[in-house]
Design a protein around this motif. Structure first.
Motif, PDB file in Angstrom:
ATOM      1  N   PRO A 116      19.670  72.889  65.433  1.00 41.96           N
ATOM      2  CA  PRO A 116      19.983  74.125  64.712  1.00 41.96           C
ATOM      3  C   PRO A 116      20.362  73.864  63.251  1.00 41.96           C
ATOM      4  N   ARG A 117      20.208  74.864  62.436  1.00 37.88           N
ATOM      5  CA  ARG A 117      20.689  74.812  61.053  1.00 37.88           C
ATOM      6  C   ARG A 117      22.090  75.420  61.049  1.00 37.88           C
ATOM      7  N   PHE A 118      23.067  74.602  61.343  1.00 36.39           N
ATOM      8  CA  PHE A 118      24.426  75.102  61.505  1.00 36.39           C
ATOM      9  C   PHE A 118      24.963  75.744  60.229  1.00 36.39           C
ATOM     10  N   ALA A 119      24.640  75.162  59.073  1.00 39.45           N
ATOM     11  CA  ALA A 119      25.160  75.682  57.816  1.00 39.45           C
ATOM     12  C   ALA A 119      24.601  77.070  57.487  1.00 39.45           C
ATOM     13  N   ALA A 120      23.484  77.437  58.100  1.00 44.48           N
ATOM     14  CA  ALA A 120      22.873  78.737  57.819  1.00 44.48           C
ATOM     15  C   ALA A 120      23.587  79.877  58.530  1.00 44.48           C
ATOM     16  N   LEU A 121      24.441  79.555  59.471  1.00 43.77           N
ATOM     17  CA  LEU A 121      25.161  80.583  60.217  1.00 43.77           C
ATOM     18  C   LEU A 121      26.420  80.988  59.454  1.00 43.77           C
ATOM     19  N   GLN A 173      29.799  82.089  65.830  1.00 40.04           N
ATOM     20  CA  GLN A 173      28.447  81.768  66.269  1.00 40.04           C
ATOM     21  C   GLN A 173      28.129  80.298  66.027  1.00 40.04           C
ATOM     22  N   ARG A 174      28.577  79.760  64.885  1.00 37.59           N
ATOM     23  CA  ARG A 174      28.313  78.353  64.596  1.00 37.59           C
ATOM     24  C   ARG A 174      28.963  77.459  65.639  1.00 37.59           C
ATOM     25  N   GLY A 205      28.518  69.971  62.380  1.00 38.25           N
ATOM     26  CA  GLY A 205      27.091  69.751  62.185  1.00 38.25           C
ATOM     27  C   GLY A 205      26.591  70.010  60.787  1.00 38.25           C
ATOM     28  N   THR A 206      27.480  70.246  59.819  1.00 37.52           N
ATOM     29  CA  THR A 206      27.050  70.583  58.461  1.00 37.52           C
ATOM     30  C   THR A 206      27.139  69.414  57.488  1.00 37.52           C
ATOM     31  N   SER A 207      27.714  68.279  57.902  1.00 42.01           N
ATOM     32  CA  SER A 207      27.858  67.150  56.982  1.00 42.01           C
ATOM     33  C   SER A 207      26.492  66.557  56.638  1.00 42.01           C
ATOM     34  N   ARG A 208      26.439  65.850  55.512  1.00 43.36           N
ATOM     35  CA  ARG A 208      25.189  65.195  55.097  1.00 43.36           C
ATOM     36  C   ARG A 208      24.731  64.189  56.130  1.00 43.36           C
ATOM     37  N   PHE A 209      25.683  63.497  56.757  1.00 41.27           N
ATOM     38  CA  PHE A 209      25.320  62.463  57.721  1.00 41.27           C
ATOM     39  C   PHE A 209      24.748  63.065  59.001  1.00 41.27           C
ATOM     40  N   ALA A 210      25.218  64.258  59.367  1.00 37.78           N
ATOM     41  CA  ALA A 210      24.645  64.939  60.523  1.00 37.78           C
ATOM     42  C   ALA A 210      23.277  65.510  60.175  1.00 37.78           C
ATOM     43  N   ARG A 211      23.153  66.121  58.994  1.00 35.55           N
ATOM     44  CA  ARG A 211      21.893  66.771  58.611  1.00 35.55           C
ATOM     45  C   ARG A 211      20.780  65.767  58.328  1.00 35.55           C
ATOM     46  N   GLY A 216      20.988  62.262  58.948  1.00 32.84           N
ATOM     47  CA  GLY A 216      20.946  61.079  59.806  1.00 32.84           C
ATOM     48  C   GLY A 216      21.275  61.319  61.258  1.00 32.84           C
ATOM     49  N   ASN A 217      21.418  62.580  61.664  1.00 31.37           N
ATOM     50  CA  ASN A 217      21.764  62.886  63.065  1.00 31.37           C
ATOM     51  C   ASN A 217      23.006  62.140  63.531  1.00 31.37           C
ATOM     52  N   ASN A 218      23.911  61.856  62.605  1.00 29.69           N
ATOM     53  CA  ASN A 218      25.133  61.145  62.939  1.00 29.69           C
ATOM     54  C   ASN A 218      26.253  62.169  63.095  1.00 29.69           C
ATOM     55  N   TYR A 219      26.615  62.462  64.347  1.00 27.18           N
ATOM     56  CA  TYR A 219      27.620  63.478  64.632  1.00 27.18           C
ATOM     57  C   TYR A 219      29.005  62.898  64.906  1.00 27.18           C
ATOM     58  N   PHE A 220      29.107  61.555  64.928  1.00 26.39           N
ATOM     59  CA  PHE A 220      30.369  60.939  65.339  1.00 26.39           C
ATOM     60  C   PHE A 220      30.931  59.953  64.320  1.00 26.39           C
ATOM     61  N   GLY A 221      30.392  59.939  63.106  1.00 25.53           N
ATOM     62  CA  GLY A 221      30.915  59.060  62.064  1.00 25.53           C
ATOM     63  C   GLY A 221      30.766  57.591  62.352  1.00 25.53           C
ATOM     64  N   GLN A 222      29.766  57.207  63.134  1.00 24.67           N
ATOM     65  CA  GLN A 222      29.613  55.803  63.504  1.00 24.67           C
ATOM     66  C   GLN A 222      29.011  54.989  62.362  1.00 24.67           C
ATOM     67  N   TYR A 223      29.549  53.775  62.198  1.00 26.73           N
ATOM     68  CA  TYR A 223      29.106  52.874  61.151  1.00 26.73           C
ATOM     69  C   TYR A 223      27.977  51.970  61.647  1.00 26.73           C
ATOM     70  N   CYS A 224      27.229  51.433  60.692  1.00 25.50           N
ATOM     71  CA  CYS A 224      26.305  50.331  60.971  1.00 25.50           C
ATOM     72  C   CYS A 224      26.430  49.357  59.812  1.00 25.50           C
ATOM     73  N   TYR A 225      26.005  48.115  60.016  1.00 23.55           N
ATOM     74  CA  TYR A 225      26.259  47.073  59.033  1.00 23.55           C
ATOM     75  C   TYR A 225      25.001  46.323  58.587  1.00 23.55           C
ATOM     76  N   ARG A 226      23.866  46.622  59.182  1.00 27.31           N
ATOM     77  CA  ARG A 226      22.617  45.983  58.749  1.00 27.31           C
ATOM     78  C   ARG A 226      22.117  46.676  57.492  1.00 27.31           C
ATOM     79  N   PRO A 227      21.709  45.952  56.451  1.00 23.56           N
ATOM     80  CA  PRO A 227      21.242  46.579  55.207  1.00 23.56           C
ATOM     81  C   PRO A 227      20.148  47.623  55.461  1.00 23.56           C
ATOM     82  N   GLY A 228      20.338  48.792  54.909  1.00 22.21           N
ATOM     83  CA  GLY A 228      19.347  49.857  55.047  1.00 22.21           C
ATOM     84  C   GLY A 228      19.388  50.587  56.365  1.00 22.21           C
ATOM     85  N   CYS A 229      20.427  50.362  57.169  1.00 27.82           N
ATOM     86  CA  CYS A 229      20.469  50.962  58.509  1.00 27.82           C
ATOM     87  C   CYS A 229      20.891  52.417  58.502  1.00 27.82           C
TER      88      CYS A 229
END
Length: 308
Positions: free
Chosen positions: A75-80, A85-86, A175-181, A183-196
């Motif tokens: 969904p486009r959560f920010a559009a609601l 409803q959001r 669901g409105t953060s840049r990382f969710a929109r 990168g589908n990252n809804y839980f703030g999880q990190y990664c450490y490989r370059p470009g990941c």
């Protein structure tokens, strides 16, 4: 604070208002942009306010109607413009993915329990067990050792949906953060490989982490739950979950959330926020759905206690 189980099942109200919101909210959705390649090395940094007694639980039919209302596309959560409803759409969308991962976990757990009770193990059984132990970061296991079975059972288990939904709402700004929109990252999880993943604007210059990028929301949910089930930072969470299991008590978010204090540098303040989200949005109802779907009772009563 821990409590003895309540021997009397709780009353069972329905979720008609929640279902009406979900049905309305699912009318607004769109396909999300392709987020790119998923990372292969993820890890969270190593380094109460009392919820009110909830108003669960839906009947089996009510639960099925709620699940049927969940949208399939991102969904486009920010559009609601309607906050209600959001929220309803956010919970309906994420719960479907959480339910799927938990179902897979409980299936593996049931098979693991059956094998632990067998006198002998076939070559096929051993291959499956060794692969499972490797997936859950236990390395080489001696299956003649009873403790090895206990360690694996402690990790192969579900995460209460209320915790996952509350953390997703907190970490992704519904669901409105840049990382969710992006990168589908809804839980703030990190990664450490370059470009990941995606680089936070406020990241310190000497830091190397990124916010992980996932191919889908489902992949984000699966990675998050696996993280809680394997990372050393959440041993307290897993130990309390096992204690509740062994006592035959209901796995509720309020009871287990305190074990996740190391998920954020804010520690106890972060847990208070998660408990408040669970309480204010009555998210224990989603835990009750899981209890209901597991067939504990046709009417889905809950005998247990809630964190106080």
């Amino acid at each position: 604070m821990q409590h003895e189980p309540d021997p009397i099942p709780q009353a069972i109200p329905r979720l008609s208002a929640l279902m009406m919101l979900m049905a309305t909210a699912t009318m607004v959705y769109a396909i999300a942009p392709h987020p790119g390649k998923s990372p292969d090395a993820l890890e969270m940094p190593s380094d109460h306010q009392s919820p009110t007694r909830p108003e669960p639980v839906p009947t089996v039919r009510a639960t099925q109607r709620v699940l049927a209302s969940a949208p399939q596309k991102t969904p486009r959560f920010a559009a609601l413009t309607s906050t209600r409803q959001r929220k309803a759409l956010f919970f309906a969308y994420l719960y479907g993915h959480i339910k799927h991962v938990n179902t897979d976990l409980l299936s593996d757990r049931a098979r693991l329990r059956r094998l632990s009770e067998q006198a002998t193990l076939s070559g096929h059984d051993l291959k499956w067990l060794n692969a499972l132990a490797h997936r859950y970061k236990l390395g080489t296991v001696d299956w003649n050792d009873h403790q090895a079975w206990n360690q694996l059972m402690m990790r192969v288990d579900m995460v209460p949906p209320s915790i996952a939904l509350a953390q997703a709402a907190n970490e992704s700004a519904w669901g409105t953060s840049r990382f969710a929109r992006e990168g589908n990252n809804y839980f703030g999880q990190y990664c450490y490989r370059p470009g990941c993943g995606l680089t936070p604007a406020a990241r310190p210059e000497d830091a190397r982490y990124q916010l992980a990028r996932y191919p889908s929301a489902a992949a984000s949910v699966r990675s998050y739950i696996h993280n809680l089930n394997t990372h050393r930072a959440y041993e307290t969470f897993r130990a309390e979950r096992r204690r509740l299991r062994n006592a035959g008590q209901f796995l509720s978010g309020p009871a287990l959330a305190p074990g996740l204090s190391r998920y954020s540098e804010r520690s106890s303040a972060y847990i208070r926020d998660i408990l408040r989200l669970i309480r204010d949005n009555k998210l224990v109802e989603y835990d009750a759905m899981r209890w209901c779907l597991d067939g504990h009772s046709l009417a889905c009563p809950i005998a247990g206690n809630w964190a106080a």
